[in-house]
Design a protein around this motif. Sequence first.
Motif, PDB file in Angstrom:
ATOM      1  N   MET A 334       0.833  -1.198   0.000  1.00 20.09           N
ATOM      2  CA  MET A 334       0.000   0.000   0.000  1.00 20.09           C
ATOM      3  C   MET A 334       0.872   1.253   0.000  1.00 20.09           C
ATOM      4  O   MET A 334       0.617   2.216  -0.730  1.00 20.09           O
ATOM      5  N   ALA A 335       1.918   1.239   0.837  1.00 21.66           N
ATOM      6  CA  ALA A 335       2.831   2.384   0.886  1.00 21.66           C
ATOM      7  C   ALA A 335       3.499   2.606  -0.460  1.00 21.66           C
ATOM      8  O   ALA A 335       3.635   3.751  -0.939  1.00 21.66           O
ATOM      9  N   GLY A 336       3.918   1.525  -1.115  1.00 21.70           N
ATOM     10  CA  GLY A 336       4.544   1.651  -2.426  1.00 21.70           C
ATOM     11  C   GLY A 336       3.585   2.158  -3.484  1.00 21.70           C
ATOM     12  O   GLY A 336       3.947   2.999  -4.316  1.00 21.70           O
ATOM     13  N   GLY A 337       2.353   1.642  -3.463  1.00 24.87           N
ATOM     14  CA  GLY A 337       1.361   2.099  -4.424  1.00 24.87           C
ATOM     15  C   GLY A 337       1.057   3.570  -4.280  1.00 24.87           C
ATOM     16  O   GLY A 337       0.987   4.318  -5.272  1.00 24.87           O
ATOM     17  N   LEU A 338       0.879   4.022  -3.042  1.00 21.94           N
ATOM     18  CA  LEU A 338       0.619   5.450  -2.811  1.00 21.94           C
ATOM     19  C   LEU A 338       1.826   6.298  -3.209  1.00 21.94           C
ATOM     20  O   LEU A 338       1.676   7.421  -3.703  1.00 21.94           O
ATOM     21  N   GLY A 339       3.032   5.754  -3.004  1.00 19.22           N
ATOM     22  CA  GLY A 339       4.233   6.480  -3.412  1.00 19.22           C
ATOM     23  C   GLY A 339       4.270   6.711  -4.910  1.00 19.22           C
ATOM     24  O   GLY A 339       4.580   7.819  -5.385  1.00 19.22           O
ATOM     25  N   LEU A 340       3.939   5.680  -5.695  1.00 13.79           N
ATOM     26  CA  LEU A 340       3.927   5.842  -7.147  1.00 13.79           C
ATOM     27  C   LEU A 340       2.824   6.798  -7.593  1.00 13.79           C
ATOM     28  O   LEU A 340       3.037   7.653  -8.461  1.00 13.79           O
ATOM     29  N   ILE A 341       1.646   6.677  -7.019  1.00 10.49           N
ATOM     30  CA  ILE A 341       0.535   7.561  -7.392  1.00 10.49           C
ATOM     31  C   ILE A 341       0.855   9.012  -7.058  1.00 10.49           C
ATOM     32  O   ILE A 341       0.503   9.935  -7.810  1.00 10.49           O
ATOM     33  N   SER A 342       1.555   9.241  -5.943  1.00 12.75           N
ATOM     34  CA  SER A 342       1.836  10.610  -5.497  1.00 12.75           C
ATOM     35  C   SER A 342       2.708  11.383  -6.476  1.00 12.75           C
ATOM     36  O   SER A 342       2.705  12.622  -6.472  1.00 12.75           O
ATOM     37  N   ILE A 343       3.460  10.684  -7.331  1.00 12.32           N
ATOM     38  CA  ILE A 343       4.326  11.375  -8.300  1.00 12.32           C
ATOM     39  C   ILE A 343       3.511  12.290  -9.205  1.00 12.32           C
ATOM     40  O   ILE A 343       3.974  13.362  -9.612  1.00 12.32           O
ATOM     41  N   TYR A 344       2.275  11.902  -9.486  1.00 14.93           N
ATOM     42  CA  TYR A 344       1.411  12.720 -10.341  1.00 14.93           C
ATOM     43  C   TYR A 344       1.160  14.099  -9.733  1.00 14.93           C
ATOM     44  O   TYR A 344       0.965  15.088 -10.462  1.00 14.93           O
ATOM     45  N   PHE A 345       1.157  14.179  -8.408  1.00 18.58           N
ATOM     46  CA  PHE A 345       0.807  15.423  -7.726  1.00 18.58           C
ATOM     47  C   PHE A 345       2.037  16.245  -7.328  1.00 18.58           C
ATOM     48  O   PHE A 345       1.898  17.307  -6.716  1.00 18.58           O
ATOM     49  N   VAL A 346       3.222  15.770  -7.675  1.00 18.38           N
ATOM     50  CA  VAL A 346       4.467  16.443  -7.277  1.00 18.38           C
ATOM     51  C   VAL A 346       4.874  17.464  -8.338  1.00 18.38           C
ATOM     52  O   VAL A 346       4.806  17.191  -9.536  1.00 18.38           O
ATOM     53  N   SER A 347       5.302  18.640  -7.894  1.00 19.21           N
ATOM     54  CA  SER A 347       5.845  19.647  -8.807  1.00 19.21           C
ATOM     55  C   SER A 347       7.292  19.988  -8.478  1.00 19.21           C
ATOM     56  O   SER A 347       8.042  20.426  -9.351  1.00 19.21           O
TER      57      SER A 347
END
Length: 467
Positions: A334-347
């Motif tokens: 779960m932590a890894g999945g959220l980490g990958l998804i969070s890249i979309y929201f990073v600037s």
Amino acid sequence: MSIRVESAIPTREKPRLSFWQIWNMSFGFLGIQFGFALQNANVSRIFETLGGTEIALYWLAAPLTGLLVQPVVGYLSDRTWSPRWGRRRPFFLVGAILASLALLVMPNVTALWMAVGMLWIMDSSINISMEPFRALVGDLLPSEQRTTGFAAQTFFIGVGAVVASSLPWMLTNWFNVANTAEAGHIPASVRYSFTFGGVVFFLAVLWTVLRTKEYPPENMAEFEAEKARTAGFLNGVRESFMGIFEMPKTMRQLAVVQFFSWLALFSMWIYTTPAITSHIYHTTDTTSKLYNEGADWVGICFAVYNGVSALAALLLPAIARATSRRFTHMLCLMAGGLGLISIYFVSDPKMLLLSMVGVGVAWASILSVPYAMLAGALPSNKMGYYMGVFNFFIVIPQVVAGLILGFFTTHFFHGESVLTLVLGGVSMIISGLLTLRVNDADDIHIPAEEPAITLGYDALAPANPQV
């Protein structure tokens, strides 16, 4: 079909090895991980620089070579013995020579087809060296020292991955080596990194080859008879692939978990460079300074997740004792999945390091917990054989990823590679949920005095596992 799995020394008690003997037998992993880390962090960059667009398709080389090479090399090395070179060390040396040459050639290619071909050669060669290293721990160490043996490998995996992934960035920022080049040419920072990696790979493996002694088969006559009966590359392929039809129930359940988790990892290794350079650095010009700064930062991101995985591995046994192995693996994925998804929201590129913390936690668990759950479900006389077959469920999702991710990126995501990383994150979360369905036959048991500091399945397996 009857499968016979041999042990290097079936009945003779293995002597305890000293710290430096374990250090020497594990040191080659430093070079092996150097090669893999340089490949994972830079090959997509090389493909893009040479004008490649179907990156996922080009990456099919990696899983296909693993599918063919690892189980067959393991099978053949079981049936090899030389009084001078031992059982595993001939494969270490041959793989190191070929992989080092491939690392030297890879960043100097001048055409895309050459780069794709070199990936096949490089990945095959690295696998030739890597597969027997895992078996060497079981060959040489008594059961009470196996955790220490895997811990030593873990140390060198971490060091090699962190340094190699960071190398282009370090050369540019610490030594002013150019990280840009004219169109169709690989930057000097990447070329020098691969050259250094080729040298490190060969010397590290050579150290293990020269400084490690292996035990001969206890009954040479029986060994030679069995080797003659089962000799041959094709026989090795046949026996390895037939194992997929004889899997225990827990292994079948874990195969599904592995499919989704490794699909996520492969999406990350293929698309992180184009995703970060286009989504955060806002460029697709591979000759620009901005693109190459982003590509260098990908190396730093990969170094961070590898470093985090080494630290996270220290905590996994405690979490598993307090909860269960299934819950621990689910939580990490779960932590890894959220980490990958969070890249979309990073600037801000620096915030990517936080995303990589989640990925690192997942990576630590992927390298250990599935093997711990699997170990309790396997017959002891086929442990090594089924562990080799289990590698198929790392490779198959990678093949699927290579075939479909390019299509999804182009036709569904309209070229936005960062959405492919989001898809990978969703896949990893699905993998975590599927873990709760796995039948984990053994209660977790790690003696208080056992230093559970390894990424190998040994640390999380039941006491005295038969490997």
